[in-house]
Design a protein around this motif. Structure first.
Motif, mmCIF file in Angstrom:
data_model
loop_
_atom_site.group_PDB
_atom_site.id
_atom_site.type_symbol
_atom_site.label_atom_id
_atom_site.label_comp_id
_atom_site.label_asym_id
_atom_site.label_seq_id
_atom_site.Cartn_x
_atom_site.Cartn_y
_atom_site.Cartn_z
ATOM 1 N N ASN A 373 -10.636 13.931 11.083
ATOM 2 C CA ASN A 373 -11.983 13.998 10.286
ATOM 3 C C ASN A 373 -11.612 14.063 8.566
ATOM 4 O OD1 ASN A 373 -13.710 13.945 12.641
ATOM 5 N ND2 ASN A 373 -13.312 16.285 12.815
ATOM 6 N N ILE A 374 -10.578 14.529 8.312
ATOM 7 C CA ILE A 374 -10.384 14.227 6.783
ATOM 8 C C ILE A 374 -10.110 12.998 6.668
ATOM 9 C CG2 ILE A 374 -8.385 15.085 5.231
ATOM 10 C CD1 ILE A 374 -8.120 17.802 6.816
ATOM 11 N N LEU A 375 -9.256 12.183 7.474
ATOM 12 C CA LEU A 375 -8.934 10.636 7.085
ATOM 13 C C LEU A 375 -10.289 10.012 7.076
ATOM 14 C CD1 LEU A 375 -5.509 10.542 9.306
ATOM 15 C CD2 LEU A 375 -5.840 10.302 6.768
ATOM 16 N N ASN A 376 -11.128 10.465 7.827
ATOM 17 C CA ASN A 376 -12.474 9.620 7.615
ATOM 18 C C ASN A 376 -13.138 9.956 6.544
ATOM 19 O OD1 ASN A 376 -12.915 7.956 9.927
ATOM 20 N ND2 ASN A 376 -13.028 9.808 11.412
ATOM 21 N N ASP A 379 -11.814 10.839 0.650
ATOM 22 C CA ASP A 379 -12.381 10.687 -0.777
ATOM 23 C C ASP A 379 -12.704 12.188 -1.019
ATOM 24 O OD1 ASP A 379 -11.934 8.146 -1.179
ATOM 25 O OD2 ASP A 379 -13.854 7.500 -0.874
ATOM 26 N N ASP A 380 -13.006 13.152 -0.047
ATOM 27 C CA ASP A 380 -13.526 14.411 -0.170
ATOM 28 C C ASP A 380 -12.301 15.258 -0.232
ATOM 29 O OD1 ASP A 380 -16.200 13.565 -0.434
ATOM 30 O OD2 ASP A 380 -16.403 13.711 1.983
ATOM 31 N N HIS A 381 -11.144 14.823 -0.042
ATOM 32 C CA HIS A 381 -9.860 15.608 0.037
ATOM 33 C C HIS A 381 -8.843 15.064 -0.786
ATOM 34 C CE1 HIS A 381 -11.697 17.770 3.515
ATOM 35 N NE2 HIS A 381 -12.032 16.377 3.909
ATOM 36 N N PRO A 382 -9.039 14.803 -2.024
ATOM 37 C CA PRO A 382 -8.086 14.201 -3.110
ATOM 38 C C PRO A 382 -6.942 15.141 -3.187
ATOM 39 C CG PRO A 382 -9.704 15.117 -4.284
ATOM 40 C CD PRO A 382 -10.133 15.242 -2.862
ATOM 41 N N LYS A 400 -6.660 1.945 4.305
ATOM 42 C CA LYS A 400 -7.813 2.855 3.535
ATOM 43 C C LYS A 400 -7.557 3.831 3.117
ATOM 44 C CE LYS A 400 -11.015 1.253 7.258
ATOM 45 N NZ LYS A 400 -10.024 0.458 7.888
ATOM 46 N N SER A 401 -6.196 4.745 3.414
ATOM 47 C CA SER A 401 -5.905 6.074 2.684
ATOM 48 C C SER A 401 -4.748 6.205 2.032
ATOM 49 C CB SER A 401 -6.135 7.070 4.150
ATOM 50 O OG SER A 401 -7.348 6.949 4.548
ATOM 51 N N LEU A 402 -3.638 5.219 2.184
ATOM 52 C CA LEU A 402 -2.446 5.331 2.033
ATOM 53 C C LEU A 402 -1.912 4.415 0.786
ATOM 54 C CD1 LEU A 402 -0.645 5.876 5.378
ATOM 55 C CD2 LEU A 402 -1.677 7.598 3.759
ATOM 56 N N LEU A 403 -0.860 4.844 0.109
ATOM 57 C CA LEU A 403 -0.660 3.969 -0.901
ATOM 58 C C LEU A 403 0.491 3.077 -0.319
ATOM 59 C CD1 LEU A 403 0.175 6.516 -4.236
ATOM 60 C CD2 LEU A 403 -1.464 4.518 -3.746
ATOM 61 N N PRO A 404 0.865 1.892 -0.590
ATOM 62 C CA PRO A 404 1.852 1.266 0.031
ATOM 63 C C PRO A 404 3.438 1.914 -0.672
ATOM 64 C CG PRO A 404 0.487 -0.447 -1.182
ATOM 65 C CD PRO A 404 -0.002 0.909 -1.345
ATOM 66 N N LEU A 405 4.371 1.626 0.322
ATOM 67 C CA LEU A 405 5.770 2.182 0.058
ATOM 68 C C LEU A 405 6.226 1.805 -1.357
ATOM 69 C CD1 LEU A 405 7.634 2.639 3.353
ATOM 70 C CD2 LEU A 405 5.990 4.062 2.222
ATOM 71 N N ASN A 406 5.970 0.496 -1.760
ATOM 72 C CA ASN A 406 6.414 0.022 -2.981
ATOM 73 C C ASN A 406 5.771 0.729 -4.201
ATOM 74 O OD1 ASN A 406 3.722 -1.358 -3.003
ATOM 75 N ND2 ASN A 406 4.894 -3.401 -3.118
ATOM 76 N N SER A 616 -1.221 9.618 0.136
ATOM 77 C CA SER A 616 -2.550 9.587 -0.101
ATOM 78 C C SER A 616 -2.758 8.545 -1.378
ATOM 79 C CB SER A 616 -3.271 10.962 -0.359
ATOM 80 O OG SER A 616 -4.653 10.647 -0.656
ATOM 81 N N ARG A 617 -3.689 7.517 -1.250
ATOM 82 C CA ARG A 617 -4.171 6.921 -2.378
ATOM 83 C C ARG A 617 -4.493 7.694 -3.584
ATOM 84 N NH1 ARG A 617 -9.571 5.327 -2.482
ATOM 85 N NH2 ARG A 617 -10.677 5.689 -0.625
#
Length: 727
Positions: A373-376, A379-382, A400-406, A616-617
């Motif tokens: 649910n947090i992943l959905n 934006d509410d859990h920065p 949608k949720s993560l930064l690329p490793l690079n 997290s992004r």
């Protein structure tokens, strides 16, 4: 002592029947077997296995000759030897000690000669192996010399000293070394000579002039000899000790016999080295040596005159003082994860990360559905920096949720080189971009109680009931038949009559996983079409029918996670369990562990599981996250994470004998991951929300369980709703 005649009299059966039962022969009914076994217990009878072997002319006695068990090199070797032989109930061994004295060893040889031993494993202090051959009258191939090789020895197992010394010299700056100390075993033994020669070879290779000062000593005299290093004016740049006992004696001698600081000490040690500042430990494979010798004795290893046991890589371990951290800027990372053995292991190791970096890692341990649910609503859990995402929904949430490793710190894509391309595709790369690194990647296995499957009475009962042999199931037809058998004979509070299996019914996601395992075993696929996930109707209906039919004969657990089912098995209440191995590792530490065996799941197509850690992004702490990743995937931390119950699927990682003994299912699990399945991408390459699909499937199955829908209606309901999943 009671005899078979006494038992026959108590049981009211013939002597032949008693003999057949106690020796595992003959076609004896379950009723008579139980009568005989109870009578034997009442009479206090114990079957003399060794006498039985001698009568059958198939004695498998082995003599093990060691100087003592105080030294690590002997204790770890013997422990691995003993643990490996636990699997062979028809083989026995006796342990003899010599205290490294020739007179004692000769006396031991006389005892062995009169004891009927077929094979001998020895650490000998004798100069010539011929006396073993002459005294014992055994073939030279049946006398295995370890560590030390006397003249004329035919079979010799030792360590790879060249590899160890090369690693040590790779750690130091050769150009700055002027005086090197060497503390070795007695030079009359070839293992000590090989140790010295390996050091000489490295000095020659580096074309440098180094003054060598070496002392050799027996284990008993090592304490005194250690003081010789500090009784002269020579100042050592560092000292290499052949084992940890000699290294410890050097620290003692330095403390009491020198006014100067102790020089750095490099030593060979076991796979769990001391972490002390100034002591540099190279793990050599004492334990693997023990296992390899057993494999030779039972015929699994080929005959070689000399076998050098490779070590676990080239890692050097040392301790360090805690760094001084001013904690300016409140350096911390917040990691969202679920409860699991890997999380518990990580929690125990995080103080080491702070010790090295000054970065606190705050663990937010939440249930699976809450993380979903947090992943959905990310934006509410920065405030989360790191997120452990289950492999089922990782492809859907990664972009949608993560930064690329690079984009994490200076980039950490190089860490993916630790994993095979196949593992990268399954646990990291989404649409060509890596977003996470495997944390507790897993796969389903079948765990079962071997004490039940090997029990003579149960095997006979099963044969009388089904006409089949009681053995680990290969198909779900066999799995359900065994489950039904244990259900019929279940007795409360009797550990030898538990339920056969369990079904976890607390959430749609878990129901879906158990249904899909059967569906895949039957040849079904979720992404048979190019664009949308869909169940194959006729096949899915047949599988759902068998799934519904087995529910009344299993222990149904209304739990939202598999932990309760695993605990049920651990407490002896189940004969079998299908579980993701990343959730099962804690059972290895329980009293149940000696009774556990394992194999592939019925049908041979397991589902992969476990999770990936991504950034997290919303996180602004990429540099701190980079430090965490590099620490977590360092070889030292990976070692300890495994020992504490975590997982590791790195391609070049070598599991120590200690790890394989504690978690014997790991090698099979890592093979099964390669054939496992978890369909989260359609054939045209589009990702879809597999977690949502699994919930839909689980809801449809539960509607049938609750008799809200027929089997046909449930499969239709599932497929209609699967068409509405975004991709």
């Amino acid at each position: 002592m009671a005899t078979m005649k006494d038992i026959a009299k108590i049981a009211g059966v013939s002597h032949g029947t008693v003999s057949n039962v106690l020796n595992g022969r003959g076609n004896v009914s379950v009723e008579k077997m139980e009568i005989v076994l109870k009578a034997a217990e009442q009479a206090g009878y114990r079957l003399n296995t060794q006498a039985q072997l001698l009568r059958s002319n198939s004695s498998n006695k082995i003599a093990v000759v060691l100087p003592q068990l105080l030294s690590e090199k002997y204790a770890v070797f013997f422990n691995a030897f003993r643990q490996t032989f636990d699997e062979f109930s028809d083989i026995s061994f006796d342990l003899f000690f010599t205290d490294d004295l020739k007179a004692n060893e000769l006396a031991v040889l006389k005892k062995i000669a009169s004891g009927g031993y077929k094979q001998v494993v020895t650490v000998s202090c004798l100069d010539d192996a011929t006396i073993y051959f002459d005294t014992l009258q055994l073939s030279p191939e049946n006398i295995i010399f370890i560590y030390r090789r006397p003249n004329n020895a035919k079979v010799f197992y030792t360590l790879d000293y060249d590899q160890a010394i090369k690693a040590i010299f790779g750690q130091v700056n050769i150009d700055e070394i002027k005086v090197l100390g060497i503390f070795a075993d007695e030079l009359c033994h070839l293992n000590s000579q090989a140790f010295i020669e390996a050091i000489d070879a490295q000095i020659i290779k580096h074309k440098t002039r180094i003054k060598l000062v070496h002392y050799d000593s027996s284990d008993e005299e090592s304490y005194k000899t250690a003081f010789e290093f500090f009784s002269q004016t020579v100042k050592f740049d560092f000292i290499i000790a052949q084992d940890i006992e000699k290294a410890c004696f050097l620290t003692q001698a330095s403390n009491f016999g020198s006014a100067e600081a102790c020089p750095a000490i490099y030593t060979l040690t076991s796979n769990t080295p001391l972490m002390i500042e100034g002591l540099f430990c190279f793990p050599v494979n004492y334990a693997q040596l023990g296992q390899d010798v057993v494999n030779y004795l039972i015929g699994n290893n080929e005959y070689n005159t000399t076998t050098k046991v490779a070590n676990l890589g080239n890692k050097i371990y040392t301790g360090s003082k805690p760094a001084s951290h001013n904690n300016e800027g409140n350096k911390s990372l917040n990691l969202l994860t679920l409860p699991s053995p890997s999380t518990t292991a990580l929690q125990k190791l995080l103080p080491n990360f702070y010790r090295q970096t000054g970065i606190h890692v705050n663990l937010a341990i939440r249930p699976f559905d809450e993380i979903y649910n947090i992943l959905n609503q990310i934006d509410d859990h920065p405030y989360y920096d790191l997120i452990r995402i289950d492999v089922a929904c990782y492809p859907w949430f990664a972009q949608k949720s993560l930064l690329p490793l690079n984009q994490i710190g200076h980039g950490i894509t190089d860490l993916l080189d630790k994993f095979t391309e196949e593992k990268q595709k399954r646990f990291s790369i989404v649409n060509g971009i890596p977003y996470g690194i495997p944390f507790d990647a897993s796969v389903q296995l079948l765990f079962y109680r071997k004490d039940l499957f090997e029990d003579a009475v149960l095997k006979r009962m099963y044969f009388e009931s089904t006409g089949k042999e009681l053995r680990p199931p290969v198909t779900f037809e066999e799995y359900d038949r065994i489950t039904h058998f244990f259900y019929k004979h279940k007795e409360v509070a009797n550990p030898m009559r538990p339920a056969g299996a369990s079904t976890t019914m607390g959430s749609a996601g878990l129901i879906s996983s158990e249904f899909l395992l059967r569906y895949y075993a039957a040849g079904g696929r979720l992404v048979g079409s190019k664009t949308q996930p869909r169940l194959q109707p006729d096949l899915a209906q047949a599988v759902l029918k068998t799934y519904i039919e087995q529910l009344p004969i299993t222990d149904s657990l209304n739990s939202e996670w598999w932990s309760d089912s695993i605990a049920h098995f651990e407490q002896g209440n189940l004969a079998m369990i299908i579980a993701y191995m990343n959730l099962f590792n804690d059972v290895a530490h329980s009293p149940m562990s000696p009774k556990i065996d394992f194999t592939s799941v019925p049908g041979g197509i397991p589902q992969i599981g476990g999770g990936v850690i991504g950034v997290s992004r919303h996180s602004q702490k990429g540099l701190l996250a980079e430090q965490f990743y590099r620490w977590l995937h360092s070889s030292v931390i990976t070692d300890h994470l495994l020992m504490l119950g975590g997982n590791n699927i790195q391609k070049d990682f070598i599991h120590s004998q200690e790890v394989r003994h504690r978690y014997p299912w790991l090698p099979l699990a890592y093979e099964e991951i390669n054939v496992g399945i978890r369909e989260s991408t359609t054939q045209n390459g589009n990702v879809f929300n597999l977690r949502r699909a699994e919930i839909i499937i689980g809801q449809g199955v539960r509607n049938t369980i609750d008799k809200i829908m027929s089997i046909e209606e449930a499969i239709e309901y599932i497929n209609i709703n699967l068409q509405q999943i975004d991709n």
